[in-house]
Design a protein around this motif. Structure first.
Motif, PDB file in Angstrom:
ATOM      1  N   ALA A 174       0.861  -1.183   0.000  1.00 25.25           N
ATOM      2  CA  ALA A 174       0.000   0.000   0.000  1.00 25.25           C
ATOM      3  C   ALA A 174       0.894   1.228   0.000  1.00 25.25           C
ATOM      4  O   ALA A 174       2.028   1.189   0.499  1.00 25.25           O
ATOM      5  CB  ALA A 174      -0.917   0.007   1.216  1.00 25.25           C
ATOM      6  N   THR A 175       0.400   2.297  -0.561  1.00 25.83           N
ATOM      7  CA  THR A 175       1.214   3.501  -0.729  1.00 25.83           C
ATOM      8  C   THR A 175       0.510   4.697  -0.102  1.00 25.83           C
ATOM      9  O   THR A 175      -0.695   4.888  -0.293  1.00 25.83           O
ATOM     10  CB  THR A 175       1.451   3.784  -2.221  1.00 25.83           C
ATOM     11  N   PHE A 176       1.309   5.511   0.627  1.00 27.04           N
ATOM     12  CA  PHE A 176       0.799   6.776   1.134  1.00 27.04           C
ATOM     13  C   PHE A 176       1.447   7.899   0.327  1.00 27.04           C
ATOM     14  O   PHE A 176       2.674   7.993   0.248  1.00 27.04           O
ATOM     15  CB  PHE A 176       1.129   6.948   2.615  1.00 27.04           C
ATOM     16  N   SER A 177       0.587   8.724  -0.299  1.00 21.32           N
ATOM     17  CA  SER A 177       1.084   9.760  -1.213  1.00 21.32           C
ATOM     18  C   SER A 177       0.719  11.144  -0.711  1.00 21.32           C
ATOM     19  O   SER A 177      -0.389  11.362  -0.208  1.00 21.32           O
ATOM     20  CB  SER A 177       0.489   9.553  -2.607  1.00 21.32           C
ATOM     21  N   VAL A 178       1.709  12.095  -0.918  1.00 20.66           N
ATOM     22  CA  VAL A 178       1.492  13.480  -0.503  1.00 20.66           C
ATOM     23  C   VAL A 178       1.869  14.395  -1.669  1.00 20.66           C
ATOM     24  O   VAL A 178       3.031  14.390  -2.112  1.00 20.66           O
ATOM     25  CB  VAL A 178       2.352  13.833   0.728  1.00 20.66           C
ATOM     26  N   PRO A 179       0.928  15.177  -2.225  1.00 24.56           N
ATOM     27  CA  PRO A 179       1.282  16.118  -3.285  1.00 24.56           C
ATOM     28  C   PRO A 179       2.069  17.313  -2.706  1.00 24.56           C
ATOM     29  O   PRO A 179       1.796  17.733  -1.566  1.00 24.56           O
ATOM     30  CB  PRO A 179      -0.069  16.555  -3.844  1.00 24.56           C
ATOM     31  N   PHE A 180       3.041  17.845  -3.487  1.00 20.26           N
ATOM     32  CA  PHE A 180       3.753  19.051  -3.029  1.00 20.26           C
ATOM     33  C   PHE A 180       3.643  20.131  -4.099  1.00 20.26           C
ATOM     34  O   PHE A 180       3.387  19.836  -5.278  1.00 20.26           O
ATOM     35  CB  PHE A 180       5.212  18.748  -2.666  1.00 20.26           C
ATOM     36  N   TYR A 181       3.762  21.393  -3.655  1.00 19.37           N
ATOM     37  CA  TYR A 181       3.363  22.508  -4.494  1.00 19.37           C
ATOM     38  C   TYR A 181       4.467  23.576  -4.574  1.00 19.37           C
ATOM     39  O   TYR A 181       5.298  23.716  -3.673  1.00 19.37           O
ATOM     40  CB  TYR A 181       2.087  23.140  -3.939  1.00 19.37           C
ATOM     41  N   LEU A 182       4.426  24.312  -5.691  1.00 18.87           N
ATOM     42  CA  LEU A 182       5.226  25.522  -5.862  1.00 18.87           C
ATOM     43  C   LEU A 182       4.318  26.692  -5.519  1.00 18.87           C
ATOM     44  O   LEU A 182       3.274  26.886  -6.153  1.00 18.87           O
ATOM     45  CB  LEU A 182       5.733  25.638  -7.309  1.00 18.87           C
ATOM     46  N   ARG A 183       4.696  27.438  -4.495  1.00 27.04           N
ATOM     47  CA  ARG A 183       3.823  28.511  -4.023  1.00 27.04           C
ATOM     48  C   ARG A 183       4.414  29.846  -4.444  1.00 27.04           C
ATOM     49  O   ARG A 183       5.578  30.128  -4.173  1.00 27.04           O
ATOM     50  CB  ARG A 183       3.656  28.439  -2.508  1.00 27.04           C
TER      51      ARG A 183
END
Length: 647
Positions: A174-183
């Motif tokens: 199983a995979t835990f995913s976190v999106p990251f952003y350019l602010r």
């Protein structure tokens, strides 16, 4: 057998045991239900605590795993990392976290500085060593994978559904995913996704350790209902809770699955879908990834101790009931044995043997008093029967005398019809039905000089023998006082004076006395307080003969009665009666009444004298039905046909 079934001892034993049995069943049933309620409450509490402990273990590990991609995403958003720094970061976190099998940082195409196109370094464990690869299309097109695409589109961190390892299908990952952003200036642009991959083998071991009773077990389902762990291996990753519910047509399981996926928890009774046995199931959610843990306990194992205790209680109570039956039977026989002897003696008395000896009772209780009462009853009964035999003989003699009196009374009344078969001017018929053996009603008719028909009807006050004697005297006086030249009013006045003398019983009689001139149809009459007769014409309505206002005979001495006249038309019918007809009562205490009589007579215009008399009596009996007759009933009909021809 019938005697045994009806004996007092058997009834006493049966009654006591029935009451005790009802009390026992109530106490036993209430105790069983209360014990069951307490047991389920305690088991529910224990299962809830066990489930909470298991879920806490799982969520501690999952939370630890979640921190890795969250930390990396934070650093990517706040620092411009080089490729080397990224690889060092991935290597450090993969090596330091036992549960993690690999970590990926996947950038959007052209979003990593200095790299044109895709950039997705992936560090993973392989046979105890760390390896690094770069995910690229077309072999590893990460941009279409769920672990990348779904968090990116939904803009939130999330766990993936469990899946098999591509290189080793015995492992579930199983995979835990976190999106990251350019602010930039308040705007956020997704430039990639950080994911941590874990092997769920440790999860299966934790769930497997959850076991209650012999065959109880636990299982885990993902947030779309897929079985992640289950004792039945074929279910793991192949079935969802909804596919199983559909397969086994189990609506209760389907509802449970829906409740579990909505984050609810409960302790419920179900039918186990494989062995079709009742089970208790506790389910609760994992807050971290929206999965649900279920713990199953077979009902027969859960209730085994309570059922065993119940069987022991039933056996001991059955043994107690047997001992109680023996004790009650002994006591009942001891109590009822004297009563049995008394019953045998009373049977002899009932058969007429008054010489039987009532058993002596040496005790000073109620049975002893009963025996003394039976002995007194025997003596009194013997005396009563002797008196009854004398009374019966006297009654039979009286009944015989009353029968003779009835025959004598009926004998003095005209009873041969037609009485004048050679006369065509009139038709006559009458009947009396006394309320007792003898009564006070009478009727009479006779011819004088061949052209005058005298007739009378009367009703003496009271009933029985005195009324019948007064009636006989009245009828005799009327006939003896009648002469062709004496007016009817003087005849009735003479009869009244005779009856008033020495009338110590104050009896009286109502009389209608009439005379028809057979040549003219003229009717002379005196009505001494009697019911008004009816004239029934062949054409037209029924009408009463006019009232003269005179009182009954035998009340006032030297009373002067009034003579009245009416002329009968051809085929007129004269209906005379006593109040036994109009005052007849039915079971609702309603009177037959003058109105009903008039309505009945209106239907009898074409009836002969005999038919009208018979029909009138039937009509009254039809009205009263089963009500007892309270008064003598007399019906007298004289039908005037035509005047006689002159000689």
């Amino acid at each position: 057998m019938t005697h045994l079934r009806n004996s007092l001892a058997v009834k006493l034993v049966f009654s006591i045991l029935t009451v005790i049995g009802i009390i026992f069943l109530f106490i036993f049933g209430n105790n069983f239900l209360r014990s069951r309620e307490i047991l389920l409450k305690n088991v529910s509490s224990n299962v809830e605590h066990l489930s909470d402990a298991t879920v806490n273990k799982i969520e501690i590990i999952l939370s630890k795993v979640e921190q890795v991609p969250k930390t990396i995403a934070y650093q990517l958003e706040n620092s411009a990392l080089t490729e080397k720094e990224i690889l060092n970061l991935l290597t450090t976190f993969t090596a330091s976290t036992d549960e993690i099998t690999g970590v990926t940082i996947a950038f959007e195409p052209d979003k990593f500085p200095g790299v044109k196109g895709e950039f997705a370094p992936y560090v993973y464990k392989n046979k105890g060593k760390l390896k690094t690869v770069y995910l690229k299309s077309p072999e590893n097109n990460y941009k279409i994978k769920d672990w990348y695409l779904i968090p990116k589109e939904l803009k939130k961190s999330m766990w993936s559904e469990p899946y098999y390892n591509v290189d080793d299908d015995s492992k579930i990952l199983a995979t835990f995913s976190v999106p990251f952003y350019l602010r930039n200036n308040g705007d956020s642009i997704c430039i990639g996704v950080v994911s941590a991959e874990i092997d769920l083998h440790w999860l299966k071991q934790i769930v497997k350790k959850v076991k209650l009773y012999k065959n109880g077990y636990a299982f885990l389902i993902s947030h779309d209902g897929t079985f992640v762990t289950h004792p039945t291996k074929d279910f793991i990753m192949n079935e969802t809770i909804f596919s199983v519910a559909e397969k086994y047509d189990d609506s209760a399981l389907r509802k449970l699955g829906q409740a579990a996926l909505h984050g609810k928890s409960d302790f419920v009774l179900l039918k186990e879908f494989l062995e079709k046995k009742n089970i208790y199931l506790y389910y609760r959610p994992l807050v971290t990834n929206d999965w649900s843990l279920g713990v199953m306990i077979p009902e027969d194992e859960l209730m085994a101790d309570l059922n065993s205790l119940t069987r022991y209680i039933l056996i001991y109570n059955l043994m107690g009931a047997i001992l109680l039956i023996i004790a009650i039977t002994f006591l009942a026989n001891r109590i009822t044995r004297p009563l049995t002897k008394l019953a045998a003696a009373t049977d002899q008395i009932a058969a007429g043997n008054f010489e039987v000896v009532i058993p002596e009772m040496h005790s000073k209780d109620e049975v002893s008093h009963l025996a003394a009462s039976f002995n007194f009853m025997k003596i009194s009964l013997r005396q009563y029967i002797d008196n009854l035999m004398e009374t019966t003989a006297a009654k039979q003699k009286m009944e015989s005398e009353l029968k003779i009196a009835h025959e004598i009374q009926m004998g003095i009344l005209p009873k041969i019809f037609p009485p004048f078969p050679d006369r065509s001017e009139f038709d006559i018929y009458a009947v009396i039905e006394p309320a007792k053996e003898v009564g006070g009603d009478f009727y009479d008719f006779f011819l004088l000089e061949n052209s005058f028909l005298y007739f009378s009807i009367g009703d003496v006050s009271g009933k029985g023998v005195p009324a019948s004697l007064f009636m006989a005297v009245t009828k005799t006086l009327i006939k003896a006082s009648t002469t062709i030249d004496l007016p009817l009013d003087e005849i009735i006045s003479k009869v009244n004076n005779d009856l008033c003398r020495e009338n110590d019983s104050s009896m009286f009689v109502t009389i209608f006395f009439g005379r028809i001139n057979l040549r003219t149809g003229e009717l002379d009459f005196v009505n001494a307080g009697h019911n008004l007769p009816y004239i029934i014409p062949l054409n037209g309505g029924v009408k009463k003969i006019e009232k003269t206002g005179d009182i009954a005979v035998g009340i006032v001495d030297k009373y002067e009665y009034q003579l009245a006249k009416v002329v009968l038309a051809d085929n007129d019918t004269l209906f005379l009666y006593t109040d036994g007809i109009t005052e007849a009562q039915n079971i609702s205490d309603e009177l037959y009444s003058d109105k009903r009589l008039e309505e009945f007579l209106q239907t009898q215009k074409l009836s002969s004298a005999k038919e009208l008399v018979i029909n009138s009596v039937k009509e009254v009996k039809r009205f009263v039905v089963s009500a007892p007759q309270s008064d003598d009933i007399t019906s007298f009909v004289l039908k005037w046909i035509k005047p006689m021809e002159n000689d």
